[in-house]
Every structure is written in C-alpha cells, then in structure tokens.
Design an enzyme around this catalytic site. Structure first.
Site, mmCIF file in Angstrom:
data_model
loop_
_atom_site.group_PDB
_atom_site.id
_atom_site.type_symbol
_atom_site.label_atom_id
_atom_site.label_comp_id
_atom_site.label_asym_id
_atom_site.label_seq_id
_atom_site.Cartn_x
_atom_site.Cartn_y
_atom_site.Cartn_z
ATOM 1 N N HIS A 51 -7.930 6.954 3.178
ATOM 2 C CA HIS A 51 -7.238 6.106 3.878
ATOM 3 C C HIS A 51 -8.070 5.389 4.639
ATOM 4 C CE1 HIS A 51 -3.010 7.904 3.059
ATOM 5 N NE2 HIS A 51 -3.749 7.571 1.879
ATOM 6 N N GLU A 53 -7.846 4.623 7.828
ATOM 7 C CA GLU A 53 -8.163 5.101 9.316
ATOM 8 C C GLU A 53 -9.333 5.994 9.233
ATOM 9 O OE1 GLU A 53 -5.372 4.932 7.729
ATOM 10 O OE2 GLU A 53 -3.730 4.992 9.187
ATOM 11 N N ASP A 205 2.613 -20.424 -26.482
ATOM 12 C CA ASP A 205 1.258 -20.467 -25.681
ATOM 13 C C ASP A 205 0.263 -19.542 -26.321
ATOM 14 O OD1 ASP A 205 3.061 -22.153 -24.198
ATOM 15 O OD2 ASP A 205 2.883 -21.231 -22.209
ATOM 16 N N LEU A 209 -3.337 -13.376 -21.019
ATOM 17 C CA LEU A 209 -2.746 -12.840 -19.802
ATOM 18 C C LEU A 209 -4.059 -12.060 -18.938
ATOM 19 C CD1 LEU A 209 0.773 -11.908 -20.193
ATOM 20 C CD2 LEU A 209 -0.177 -13.890 -19.440
ATOM 21 N N GLU A 290 5.318 -14.725 -15.525
ATOM 22 C CA GLU A 290 5.039 -16.036 -15.733
ATOM 23 C C GLU A 290 5.613 -16.970 -16.466
ATOM 24 O OE1 GLU A 290 0.591 -16.549 -16.884
ATOM 25 O OE2 GLU A 290 0.141 -15.467 -15.091
ATOM 26 N N LEU A 296 12.395 -16.600 -16.134
ATOM 27 C CA LEU A 296 12.375 -16.779 -14.656
ATOM 28 C C LEU A 296 13.768 -17.129 -13.958
ATOM 29 C CD1 LEU A 296 9.279 -19.413 -14.682
ATOM 30 C CD2 LEU A 296 9.207 -17.140 -13.336
HETATM 31 C C1 AOF Z 1 -2.575 4.857 5.674
HETATM 32 N N1 AOF Z 1 -3.690 4.399 5.528
HETATM 33 O O1 AOF Z 1 -5.168 3.387 4.002
HETATM 34 C C2 AOF Z 1 -2.941 3.969 3.160
HETATM 35 C C3 AOF Z 1 -1.854 4.662 3.444
HETATM 36 O O2 AOF Z 1 -1.875 10.606 -0.127
HETATM 37 P P1 AOF Z 1 -1.780 9.036 -0.701
HETATM 38 O O3 AOF Z 1 -3.021 8.356 -0.753
HETATM 39 O O4 AOF Z 1 -0.926 9.193 -2.039
HETATM 40 O O5 AOF Z 1 -0.801 8.303 0.541
HETATM 41 C C4 AOF Z 1 0.520 8.488 0.812
HETATM 42 C C5 AOF Z 1 1.001 7.608 2.033
HETATM 43 O O6 AOF Z 1 -0.072 7.011 2.566
HETATM 44 C C6 AOF Z 1 2.291 6.846 1.642
HETATM 45 O O7 AOF Z 1 2.954 6.832 2.752
HETATM 46 C C7 AOF Z 1 1.296 5.362 1.415
HETATM 47 O O8 AOF Z 1 2.108 4.212 1.725
HETATM 48 C C8 AOF Z 1 0.325 5.596 2.740
HETATM 49 N N2 AOF Z 1 -0.925 5.023 2.399
HETATM 50 N N3 AOF Z 1 -1.636 4.984 4.526
HETATM 51 O O9 AOF Z 1 -2.052 5.587 6.968
HETATM 52 C C9 AOF Z 1 -4.059 3.850 4.272
HETATM 53 N N4 AOF Z 1 -3.359 3.571 1.918
HETATM 54 ZN ZN ZN Z 2 -3.237 7.835 5.869
#
Ligand code: AOF
Ligand code: ZN
Length: 348
Positions: A51, A53, A205, A209, A290, A296
C-alpha cells in the site's frame, strides 16, 4: 495554496501513477512530512501489492528515519484497517508512532469505512479529514462505488454535435472530434477496467476498443448483442483482448469463438442492474460506456451513471439521435482545439 493543500495535491499526483493498475483497489498516494519537508512518499502501484503508506515509510532515508515519529502522514484515502492481502496500514502507522494523519476521503470497504480513522484516534493519533475532500472523493469514488453498490463505477463517454446530436439516425457513434481528443480517449482506455458498447455501435463502427494511440494496457471489452446476430469478423471478436458478450437467454445461434458468452434475460425490468452486478463479480470496478445512443439512454434513464465525459464539437447536423440529457452541470471544462470537453459527476 496552503501547505496542507500542496501536500495533499502531491498525494493525488502520486496516486494517479497507479491508474490502470490499481483497480479494483483504489488509487492511493501518501507523503510523510516533517516540518514542511517531504521525507518519504509512495503510491499504490498494483492490485495485490504494498500500500501507499508502506511505500512512503519504506522510502524514508536512514538519516531521516528518526523523524518519522514527529511527522505528519498525508494520505489520499483513509488508511486500511483490515487484513486483506497485506496487513492493515493502521498497524504500520501505530508501530511507526506517526502522530498526525491527514486524509482526503474515506474508504467505504466494509471493515474500514471510518473504522481505520477511529482506531487511529483511539490510539491518540491526531486525524484530520477536511483537506481537498471533494477531489479526494472523486479520486476514490470508483472503489467506493464498487464495494458499496454491487456494480462498477459507471463512466459514460460520448461526443455530441453543438446542437446536441449524438449519432446519425442509424445509431452508430460517429466520431465527431479531433485527433487530439481521440488520443486522450485512448489514454482513458488504459485506465478503465472494461468498455461496453451495444450491438448497433459494434456493427456500424466495428470498434476495436483498444488503446492504439496511447501506451498502456487494454481494457476488457463488453458487447451487448441481445439477438446474437453480430458477425464474427468484427474486431471485437479478433481474440486480441478478452470480450464478454451478453445475449438474450434462450437464443441458440452459435457462440462467437473469441468471446465469453453470458446469457442474460433482457426482458426483465431490472436487466441493467443485474448485468452490472455480473460485471462487478468479474472484478470490473470501473466501466466505460461508449454507446450507442440506446445504451447510453438506458443508463441515464435509470440514473445509473457516476461520471460523464462529453465532447462537444463544432459540427451541426440537421438530423440525428439526441444525446442523453444528463441533468448535471459540468464540474470541469477543457478546450481541446475545436472541441469542448466537459466532465460531469453525478455524485457531487
Ligand atoms: C490503503 N492504502 O494504498 C490502498 C488501500 O489487502 P488489499 O490490497 O486487498 O487491500 C484491502 C483494503 O485496502 C481495502 O480496504 C482497499 O480499499 C484498501 N486499499 N488502502 O490504506 C492503499 N490501496
Ligand atoms: Zn493499507
């Protein structure tokens, strides 16, 4: 611009680097700030990966590590509080003793949805939520729709003439705008999970895509062919990228070799939400519609749309099919050579 706004803006810019690879996870960016100096930053690069953080904390140089416990963490989205494929980011924040967290939007994923922020507050972390919250909501809305509404985020994309015609009378999506606009729409294709068209557009068309005018990955393709009469020579059935084909259940014409057939009952009044639930099951969190005009109109009439990107060109036809009436004024407007691009959000 206040310092807080600048740091959150940086989070958004970082988050956008994950566009096209994060879904169905959200795009997230994070920066660690010590006395107005960024000591670490990161973004969520790929679904299943670490993630934002975590990446921000990992990026801090050894000489600055002792500053983390006196820093502010800016994150575009509420830190997660659940064991998904990675441990909760709230654990990391508490372990690293980060005293101050600023977020722009909540994560509506069940189990998070405010609980991440509550946990941090319970442990004495100062939490602020009101920085660039509208833009934070826009950035994270596809994730929040996907986890709370049993359907993908719905982006309608079309071009209309200056006098409001979407298409010639045969229902095809006649390309109205310039090469510059076209390139931009191909960039958007690299950022969406799937693109849907109706049978009329597919036939008239013959769209591929795929993002031929922009580098990036191809979205999945979804075509609605209720009667099962589309020719297999169409580019949608060239096997170059996966195609889902929705057909009225009970119709027994041969399947398209290069499409995954999904039988669906279009005679039911709730055929559209049911179809969207099936797409959500396929992990399509962001769907671009699209055209053509009929399709639409189905979405707009049922108020099933989240965003519309509309090109208005200088063309002025005498006859044609009317563009949908969105009933939402544009939040953003851009001039692209002779075209006007407006972006409308249904959730603001
Ligand atoms: C964060 N920071 O960068 C992201 C988050 O274990 P996962 O990857 O399947 O993540 C599950 C949860 O983390 C879910 O709530 C999703 O929305 C969130 N994603 N959260 O703190 C991040 N990508
Ligand atoms: Zn997280």
């Amino acid at each position: 611009m206040s310092q807080q706004v600048q740091f959150m803006q940086r989070c958004f810019d970082l988050a956008r680097l994950g566009a096209g690879h994060a879904s169905p996870n959200p795009m997230v960016g994070a920066v660690l700030v010590h006395e107005n100096r960024i000591i670490g930053e990161g973004f969520f690069a790929k679904d299943g990966g670490p993630h934002a953080e975590v990446m921000a904390v990992r990026s801090v140089k050894d000489v600055d590590r002792h500053l983390i416990k006196a820093s502010s963490l800016y994150v575009s989205l509420e830190p997660c509080n659940i064991y998904g494929r990675t441990p909760p980011c709230t654990n990391l924040i508490l372990e690293e003793k980060i005293p101050h967290v600023i977020v722009a939007a909540r994560d509506l994923t069940p189990g998070v949805n405010g609980a991440g922020l509550a946990r941090l507050r319970q442990h004495g972390v100062k939490v602020e939520e009101a920085v660039l919250s509208q833009r934070g909501k826009i950035l994270s809305e596809y994730r929040n729709v996907f986890v709370s509404k049993d359907r993908p985020y719905l982006l309608l994309k079309y071009a209309q003439t200056s006098n409001g015609f979407l298409a010639p009378l045969d229902g095809s999506t006649h390309w109205l705008s310039n090469g510059f606009s076209k390139r931009l729409t191909h960039k958007w294709r690299t950022e969406t999970d799937a693109i849907m068209v109706g049978a009329g557009t597919a036939r008239a068309d013959d769209p591929a895509l795929t993002p031929r005018f922009y580098p990036g990955r191809s979205p999945r393709r979804v075509v609605i062919d209720r009667k099962g009469t589309l020719p297999s020579t169409l580019q949608l059935f060239d096997g170059s990228t996966p195609t889902l084909l929705f057909r009225q259940s009970g119709i027994t014409t041969a399947n398209q070799a290069n499409a995954r057939l999904i039988a669906h009952d279009f005679t039911q009044p709730d055929w559209l939400p049911k179809m969207l639930a099936q797409l959500a099951e396929q992990k399509i969190a962001h769907l671009t519609v699209e055209g053509g005009a009929w399709l639409l109109q189905q979405f707009v009439a049922q108020d099933l749309w989240d965003e519309a990107r509309v090109f208005t060109t200088k063309a002025n036809w005498k006859v044609g099919l009317a563009a949908p009436a969105l009933g939402k004024i544009a939040s953003q407007e851009f001039i692209l050579q002779q075209d006007r691009l407006t972006i409308h959000y249904n959730f603001l």
